[in-house]
Design a protein around this motif. Sequence first.
Motif, short mmCIF file in Angstrom:
data_model
loop_
_atom_site.label_atom_id
_atom_site.label_comp_id
_atom_site.label_asym_id
_atom_site.label_seq_id
_atom_site.Cartn_x
_atom_site.Cartn_y
_atom_site.Cartn_z
N PRO A 18 102.96 -65.66 -20.06
CA PRO A 18 102.54 -64.63 -18.61
C PRO A 18 102.27 -65.41 -17.24
CG PRO A 18 101.08 -64.64 -20.54
CD PRO A 18 101.60 -65.85 -20.94
N ARG A 19 101.87 -66.91 -16.98
CA ARG A 19 102.31 -67.90 -16.34
C ARG A 19 103.51 -67.63 -15.69
NH1 ARG A 19 99.36 -73.10 -15.30
NH2 ARG A 19 97.95 -72.18 -14.30
N GLU A 20 104.87 -68.06 -16.29
CA GLU A 20 106.11 -68.27 -16.16
C GLU A 20 106.08 -65.68 -15.26
OE1 GLU A 20 110.53 -68.66 -17.58
OE2 GLU A 20 108.49 -69.30 -18.12
N ALA A 21 105.72 -65.46 -16.26
CA ALA A 21 106.41 -64.13 -15.77
C ALA A 21 105.56 -63.17 -14.33
CB ALA A 21 105.84 -62.57 -16.85
N ARG A 22 104.79 -64.14 -14.22
CA ARG A 22 104.16 -63.85 -12.72
C ARG A 22 104.54 -64.34 -12.34
NH1 ARG A 22 99.28 -64.65 -16.42
NH2 ARG A 22 98.91 -66.07 -15.07
N GLU A 23 105.44 -65.28 -12.13
CA GLU A 23 105.69 -66.02 -11.14
C GLU A 23 107.19 -65.63 -10.98
OE1 GLU A 23 106.58 -69.98 -11.88
OE2 GLU A 23 103.97 -70.74 -12.06
N ARG A 24 107.24 -64.89 -11.72
CA ARG A 24 108.84 -64.24 -11.48
C ARG A 24 108.99 -62.87 -10.44
NH1 ARG A 24 112.04 -64.91 -17.18
NH2 ARG A 24 111.90 -66.96 -17.37
N LEU A 25 107.70 -62.37 -11.08
CA LEU A 25 107.25 -60.72 -10.58
C LEU A 25 107.60 -60.88 -9.40
CD1 LEU A 25 105.58 -59.18 -13.62
CD2 LEU A 25 107.76 -58.82 -13.01
N ARG A 26 106.41 -61.66 -8.82
CA ARG A 26 106.14 -62.21 -7.14
C ARG A 26 107.16 -62.68 -7.20
NH1 ARG A 26 102.17 -66.32 -8.55
NH2 ARG A 26 100.94 -66.13 -10.40
N ALA A 27 108.14 -63.37 -7.21
CA ALA A 27 109.70 -64.04 -6.54
C ALA A 27 110.18 -62.44 -6.30
CB ALA A 27 110.28 -64.81 -7.24
N SER A 30 108.86 -59.98 -3.73
CA SER A 30 108.73 -60.82 -1.77
C SER A 30 109.91 -60.31 -1.73
CB SER A 30 108.37 -62.15 -2.45
OG SER A 30 109.57 -62.79 -2.71
N ASP A 31 111.55 -60.25 -2.60
CA ASP A 31 112.59 -60.05 -1.74
C ASP A 31 113.00 -58.35 -2.11
OD1 ASP A 31 115.65 -60.10 -1.02
OD2 ASP A 31 116.40 -60.48 -3.49
N ALA A 32 111.98 -58.30 -0.82
CA ALA A 32 111.98 -56.47 -0.69
C ALA A 32 114.08 -56.01 -1.13
CB ALA A 32 111.36 -55.91 0.16
N LYS A 33 115.03 -56.37 -0.16
CA LYS A 33 115.10 -55.40 0.01
C LYS A 33 116.64 -55.77 -1.44
CE LYS A 33 116.64 -56.83 4.56
NZ LYS A 33 117.78 -56.75 5.46
N ALA A 34 116.26 -56.23 -2.16
CA ALA A 34 116.63 -56.63 -3.61
C ALA A 34 115.94 -55.59 -4.50
CB ALA A 34 117.12 -58.06 -4.51
N ASN A 35 114.77 -55.39 -4.21
CA ASN A 35 114.07 -54.63 -5.54
C ASN A 35 112.77 -54.52 -4.65
OD1 ASN A 35 114.95 -56.66 -8.01
ND2 ASN A 35 113.95 -57.78 -6.86
N PRO A 36 113.38 -53.06 -3.82
CA PRO A 36 112.83 -52.41 -3.04
C PRO A 36 111.76 -50.92 -4.28
CG PRO A 36 115.44 -51.32 -3.22
CD PRO A 36 115.05 -52.42 -4.30
N GLU A 37 112.33 -51.01 -5.22
CA GLU A 37 111.20 -49.80 -5.86
C GLU A 37 109.73 -50.57 -6.28
OE1 GLU A 37 114.28 -50.65 -8.01
OE2 GLU A 37 115.22 -48.71 -6.77
N LEU A 38 110.11 -52.10 -6.69
CA LEU A 38 108.90 -53.08 -7.35
C LEU A 38 108.21 -53.43 -5.50
CD1 LEU A 38 110.99 -56.12 -9.40
CD2 LEU A 38 109.03 -53.91 -10.23
N ALA A 39 108.44 -53.63 -4.85
CA ALA A 39 107.87 -54.40 -3.58
C ALA A 39 107.73 -52.56 -2.95
CB ALA A 39 109.17 -54.97 -2.36
N LYS A 40 107.68 -51.82 -3.11
CA LYS A 40 107.12 -50.75 -2.78
C LYS A 40 105.26 -50.30 -4.02
CE LYS A 40 108.26 -46.04 -3.19
NZ LYS A 40 109.26 -44.55 -2.75
N ALA A 41 106.10 -50.42 -5.01
CA ALA A 41 104.76 -50.43 -6.13
C ALA A 41 103.66 -50.90 -6.07
CB ALA A 41 105.55 -50.01 -7.13
N ARG A 42 104.62 -52.13 -6.38
CA ARG A 42 103.18 -53.30 -6.57
C ARG A 42 102.33 -53.25 -5.28
NH1 ARG A 42 100.45 -56.03 -9.31
NH2 ARG A 42 99.20 -58.49 -8.16
N PRO A 44 98.75 -55.54 -3.65
CA PRO A 44 98.26 -57.24 -3.61
C PRO A 44 96.99 -57.20 -4.75
CG PRO A 44 99.42 -56.61 -1.30
CD PRO A 44 98.46 -55.34 -2.49
N ARG A 45 96.64 -57.81 -5.10
CA ARG A 45 95.36 -58.07 -5.59
C ARG A 45 95.23 -56.88 -7.10
NH1 ARG A 45 92.83 -62.92 -3.88
NH2 ARG A 45 93.65 -63.44 -1.69
N THR A 46 96.00 -56.24 -7.97
CA THR A 46 95.54 -55.06 -8.81
C THR A 46 96.01 -56.23 -9.73
OG1 THR A 46 97.88 -54.53 -8.34
CG2 THR A 46 95.53 -53.54 -6.95
#
Length: 66
Positions: A18-27, A30-42, A44-46
Amino acid sequence: MANIVTLKTLCEILKIDPREARERLRAAVSDAKANPELAKARKPRTPWQWVKGSAIKKKRAKLLAL
């Protein structure tokens, strides 16, 4: 609460840390151009959790499986 899938559950299914998974998701977020859906849906602190069967959850699962 049965319609919610947590990161912990997803990690158990994919057999990853899970720690590695959170790191990958945070990365990915942070790249909103490559993953706009992820950046929009995330929000903070949830917790990392998704509605069961959602398209975003499937994309996140793909990211975690890399």
